[in-house]
Design an enzyme around this catalytic site. Structure first.
Site, PDB file in Angstrom:
ATOM      1  N   LYS A 103       1.665   4.318  -2.834  1.00 38.50           N
ATOM      2  CA  LYS A 103       1.615   5.767  -2.612  1.00 38.50           C
ATOM      3  C   LYS A 103       2.868   6.352  -3.075  1.00 38.50           C
ATOM      4  O   LYS A 103       3.089   7.638  -3.691  1.00 38.50           O
ATOM      5  CB  LYS A 103       1.292   6.217  -1.227  1.00 38.50           C
ATOM      6  CG  LYS A 103      -0.207   5.656  -0.901  1.00 38.50           C
ATOM      7  CD  LYS A 103      -0.300   5.650   0.587  1.00 38.50           C
ATOM      8  CE  LYS A 103      -1.760   5.133   0.976  1.00 38.50           C
ATOM      9  NZ  LYS A 103      -2.017   4.592   2.279  1.00 38.50           N
ATOM     10  N   ASP A 159       0.741  -1.236   0.164  1.00 39.24           N
ATOM     11  CA  ASP A 159      -0.041   0.098   0.139  1.00 39.24           C
ATOM     12  C   ASP A 159       0.841   1.268  -0.104  1.00 39.24           C
ATOM     13  O   ASP A 159       0.846   2.212  -0.810  1.00 39.24           O
ATOM     14  CB  ASP A 159      -0.956  -0.061   1.249  1.00 39.24           C
ATOM     15  CG  ASP A 159      -1.579   1.366   1.326  1.00 39.24           C
ATOM     16  OD1 ASP A 159      -2.393   1.320   0.678  1.00 39.24           O
ATOM     17  OD2 ASP A 159      -1.445   2.200   2.317  1.00 39.24           O
TER      18      ASP A 159
HETATM   19  N1  HSE Z   1      -4.926   1.102   4.799  1.00 40.18           N
HETATM   20  C1  HSE Z   1      -4.495   2.477   4.372  1.00 40.18           C
HETATM   21  C2  HSE Z   1      -3.599   3.003   5.679  1.00 40.18           C
HETATM   22  C3  HSE Z   1      -5.610   3.396   4.120  1.00 40.18           C
HETATM   23  O1  HSE Z   1      -3.733   2.289   6.701  1.00 40.18           O
HETATM   24  O2  HSE Z   1      -2.963   3.979   5.557  1.00 40.18           O
HETATM   25  C4  HSE Z   1      -5.471   4.900   3.515  1.00 40.18           C
HETATM   26  O3  HSE Z   1      -4.671   4.758   2.406  1.00 40.18           O
END
Ligand code: HSE
Length: 428
Positions: free
Chosen positions: A206, A202
């Site tokens: 980003k 994740d």
């Molecule tokens: N799962 C992501 C986090 C949500 O914990 O930052 C926001 O992108």
């Protein structure tokens, strides 16, 4: 007063909050924009029930099929908050190609489809905004794109995943990682598949969005070296604090080396000095430290997830898009840029091994590092951590990640050393 007609796709927590704020802030938004923002349509699998819950008037069209949105007559812009990947991708591409402005919060869509989205926006002469895709309510993309447009961004260091930052904060207080993850899930921070958070993927998405925006060329997520939280234990967080004066943070980093479009990009657990501003970022908060050639270091801090922060970023995008549509000022996204070249720079490492407590083991480990010219900064063998082997904790002086990787492979091949190990980077 002119109206900008919006269609909102996806009425989950972020979509519902966006619609609620669009309606409750209708007058102040219109004053700021000089035009009314009119909610013309909503689209959701359960559109009728969601519209009822939100008290939407009958004039707002209710659709269940996002595929119908781009051809809806009279729509100026689509706000895509569906979640998932394939349906948002189809909706955003079709909307851009038809010349509709698009606002999306979908980080995976951006990270994995940067070039095709740029192509579609260029083809449709359409605008695409995606502030909520990175660091939720922090307006980092606008800061990079507008505020720092005249500067040269040299590096970005980010705490970009709230779930893992929450877990690391709880671990530093002694809570086991699994219990901390359950708590993050209860708070609605984690992805539907929390492996995306824990593995660092994740955060890598980003980093991909940030680096692509800064460089103008797509940094694919698979070009980001990714290491997640999996190897980090309670003992590591405690040792980091007591012996090294550092906190463990999962950092997403992109470093640019200027004209040649060379970028170093990684996500990794990192040991951050206690006095570093990123060390003070706890719980589910995000932060981005931007190093710019002229402005110096800038630190952005706030909530990276949640309905309010995401809806705030979405509304900011809607207004930016509205201004562009009214004035025709902003050009559509430029076509895809030249390919980026990947770089590496030297870094100090933390290595925790588990080894048999036998004569000569430590010297064979240090010899493996010495053979490749890696200099040891500290070495510790704390007692009584792990019944399966004594821990050996080494920090190195800066060395190239490739050389460190080769040394690590030869250390892990030693018969007295277990394959279980933890590697972290040390932030200077
Ligand atoms: N799962 C992501 C986090 C949500 O914990 O930052 C926001 O992108």
């Amino acid at each position: 007063m002119r109206a900008i007609r919006l269609a909102v796709a996806g009425l989950g927590t972020v979509g519902s909050e966006t619609v609620r704020l669009l309606r409750s802030r209708r007058e102040s938004l219109a004053r700021r924009l000089g035009a009314r923002l009119e909610l013309a349509a909503v689209c959701d699998r359960r559109a009728a029930a969601a519209a009822r819950r939100l008290g939407l008037p009958a004039s707002v069209r209710r659709l269940t099929d996002p595929g119908r949105l781009p051809s809806l007559p009279g729509i100026d812009a689509v706000v895509e908050l569906l979640g998932g990947l394939e349906a948002p991708r189809r909706l955003v591409l079709a909307s851009l190609r038809r010349g509709l402005g698009v606002v999306t919060a979908n980080k995976r869509l951006l990270a994995h489809g940067w070039d095709e989205l740029r192509e579609a926006a260029a083809r449709g002469q359409a605008r695409l905004h995606f502030e909520a895709s990175v660091a939720g309510g922090i307006p980092i993309l606008k800061a990079l794109e507008l505020g720092l447009a005249g500067d040269r961004v040299e590096a970005i260091y980010g705490i970009l995943n709230g779930t893992t930052n929450f877990i690391l904060t709880r671990m530093s207080e002694g809570m086991p990682a699994a219990a901390a993850l359950r708590r993050a899930q209860e708070l609605g921070l984690a992805e539907k598949d929390p492996a995306l958070d824990l593995s660092g993927r994740d955060a890598a998405d980003k980093v991909s969005v940030l680096a692509s925006l800064v460089s103008g060329s797509w940094l694919r997520p698979d070009q980001v070296r990714v290491q997640g939280l999996e190897g980090v234990s309670l003992e590591d967080t405690a040792f980091a604090r007591s012996a090294l004066g550092r906190r463990v943070k999962l950092l997403g980093v992109a470093r640019f080396t200027g004209a040649e479009l060379r970028v170093e990009a990684f996500v990794s657990p990192a040991l951050v000095p206690l006095e570093h501003p990123l060390a003070a970022v706890s719980d589910e908060f995000n932060a981005v430290l931007v190093r710019a050639a002229s402005a110096g270091d800038l630190m952005f801090y706030g909530k990276g997830a949640g309905a309010g922060p995401a809806a705030s970023a979405v509304l900011g995008d809607v207004l930016a898009l509205g201004r562009e549509l009214l004035t025709g000022t902003a050009p559509a996204a430029p076509r895809p840029g030249p390919a980026l070249r990947l770089a590496d720079s030297d870094c100090a490492f933390y290595l925790r091994l588990a080894a048999l407590d036998r004569p000569g083991v430590l010297s064979s480990v240090t010899a493996a590092l010495g053979r490749l010219g890696i200099s040891i900064a500290t070495i510790n063998q704390p007692a009584g951590w792990d019944p399966r082997g004594v821990p050996i904790i080494i920090t190195t002086h800066p060395t190239s990640p490739g050389t460190f990787g080769r040394a690590l492979r030869s250390i892990l091949a030693l018969p007295a050393v277990s394959r279980r190990h933890t590697v972290m980077r040390l932030l200077p």
